[in-house]
Design a protein around this motif. Structure first.
Motif, mmCIF file in Angstrom:
data_model
loop_
_atom_site.group_PDB
_atom_site.id
_atom_site.type_symbol
_atom_site.label_atom_id
_atom_site.label_comp_id
_atom_site.label_asym_id
_atom_site.label_seq_id
_atom_site.Cartn_x
_atom_site.Cartn_y
_atom_site.Cartn_z
ATOM 1 N N LEU A 151 -6.342 54.869 2.836
ATOM 2 C CA LEU A 151 -5.947 55.500 4.097
ATOM 3 C C LEU A 151 -4.577 54.953 4.485
ATOM 4 N N PRO A 152 -3.555 55.812 4.537
ATOM 5 C CA PRO A 152 -2.212 55.325 4.864
ATOM 6 C C PRO A 152 -2.106 54.919 6.334
ATOM 7 N N LEU A 153 -1.281 53.920 6.596
ATOM 8 C CA LEU A 153 -1.027 53.454 7.963
ATOM 9 C C LEU A 153 0.132 54.254 8.555
ATOM 10 N N ASP A 154 -0.044 55.577 8.601
ATOM 11 C CA ASP A 154 0.997 56.449 9.132
ATOM 12 C C ASP A 154 0.833 56.695 10.624
ATOM 13 N N GLU A 155 -0.406 56.850 11.072
ATOM 14 C CA GLU A 155 -0.676 57.175 12.471
ATOM 15 C C GLU A 155 -1.675 56.153 13.000
ATOM 16 N N TRP A 156 -1.232 55.304 13.914
ATOM 17 C CA TRP A 156 -2.084 54.206 14.353
ATOM 18 C C TRP A 156 -1.755 53.795 15.776
ATOM 19 N N SER A 157 -2.690 53.058 16.358
ATOM 20 C CA SER A 157 -2.438 52.411 17.639
ATOM 21 C C SER A 157 -3.054 51.023 17.584
ATOM 22 N N LEU A 158 -2.501 50.153 18.399
ATOM 23 C CA LEU A 158 -2.955 48.762 18.437
ATOM 24 C C LEU A 158 -2.967 48.316 19.886
ATOM 25 N N LYS A 159 -4.098 47.748 20.287
ATOM 26 C CA LYS A 159 -4.252 47.291 21.663
ATOM 27 C C LYS A 159 -4.640 45.818 21.622
ATOM 28 N N VAL A 160 -3.957 45.005 22.427
ATOM 29 C CA VAL A 160 -4.229 43.577 22.474
ATOM 30 C C VAL A 160 -4.488 43.174 23.918
ATOM 31 N N SER A 161 -5.643 42.568 24.151
ATOM 32 C CA SER A 161 -5.988 42.038 25.461
ATOM 33 C C SER A 161 -6.029 40.524 25.342
ATOM 34 N N ASP A 162 -5.132 39.857 26.060
ATOM 35 C CA ASP A 162 -5.076 38.399 25.970
ATOM 36 C C ASP A 162 -4.905 37.755 27.348
ATOM 37 N N GLY A 163 -5.402 38.446 28.374
ATOM 38 C CA GLY A 163 -5.190 37.995 29.744
ATOM 39 C C GLY A 163 -6.264 37.073 30.278
#
Length: 194
Positions: A151-163
């Motif tokens: 699966l190519p990493l062409d369309e992605w999102s990344l969410k980081v919660s560090d609060g």
């Protein structure tokens, strides 16, 4: 930068969106289990898979006899997710309790990896570095029973919660312990089979 498409734009809590591909790679490299979701005959399915990152794509495998994996091999649209839980956020109210996490979502269609052995080695080394060199390689029969997908990493999102916990005036008078309970995955020494 990556994923400049509308359907992977983070709308809920957009301040948690991360667009650096290097951070996406780091999350994928730290995870061990992905979930691949897709629709078949009008029903949603989500399948847990072992995986490994190969440059700008993710490799995972399943049974060549699986109708679901054959569907993915045929190019059905899918969504692969990896979530790392880093902590539990303890607030003064139950509503503000949350989690620290890193969560990647990849959309696309898979292709079949014809040269399976290097791909399986990559997945094995991702999960148990050095193990491939000491185990029996897969037989022809085992390779025929295995379907490796890319699966190519062409369309992605990344969410980081560090609060940290949020506190408001309505929380006055409540004084439970607050903060973050760190969570980490630990791999213990091998338990030998009897």
């Amino acid at each position: 930068m990556g994923a400049p498409v509308e359907r992977t734009r983070i709308r809920r809590l957009p301040d948690k969106a991360v667009r650096e591909r290097s951070t996406l790679h780091a999350v994928l490299d730290a995870g061990m289990v992905a979930h691949v979701a897709f629709v078949h005959d009008g029903h949603p399915f989500a399948v847990p898979v072992a995986y490994g990152r190969d440059g700008d794509s993710v490799l995972f495998h399943g049974s060549s006899g699986s109708r679901l994996f054959r569907l993915l091999a045929g190019g059905a649209p899918c969504c692969l997710t990896v979530t790392l839980l880093d902590g539990l956020i303890l607030a003064r109210s139950a509503f503000e309790a949350s989690m620290r996490y890193r969560s990647a979502m990849v959309l696309g269609a898979c292709s079949v990896v014809e040269d399976q052995e290097p791909a399986l080695r990559l997945i094995s080394e991702h999960l148990t570095p050095g193990r491939w060199a000491v185990v029996r390689p897969p037989s022809r029969k085992e390779l025929a029973a295995t379907l490796v997908l890319r699966l190519p990493l062409d369309e992605w999102s990344l969410k980081v919660s560090d609060g940290w916990p949020d506190t408001g005036p309505e929380d006055e008078g409540w004084d439970p312990p607050t903060g973050v309970l760190p969570v980490r995955t630990v791999i213990d020494p091998l338990v030998q089979e009897p």
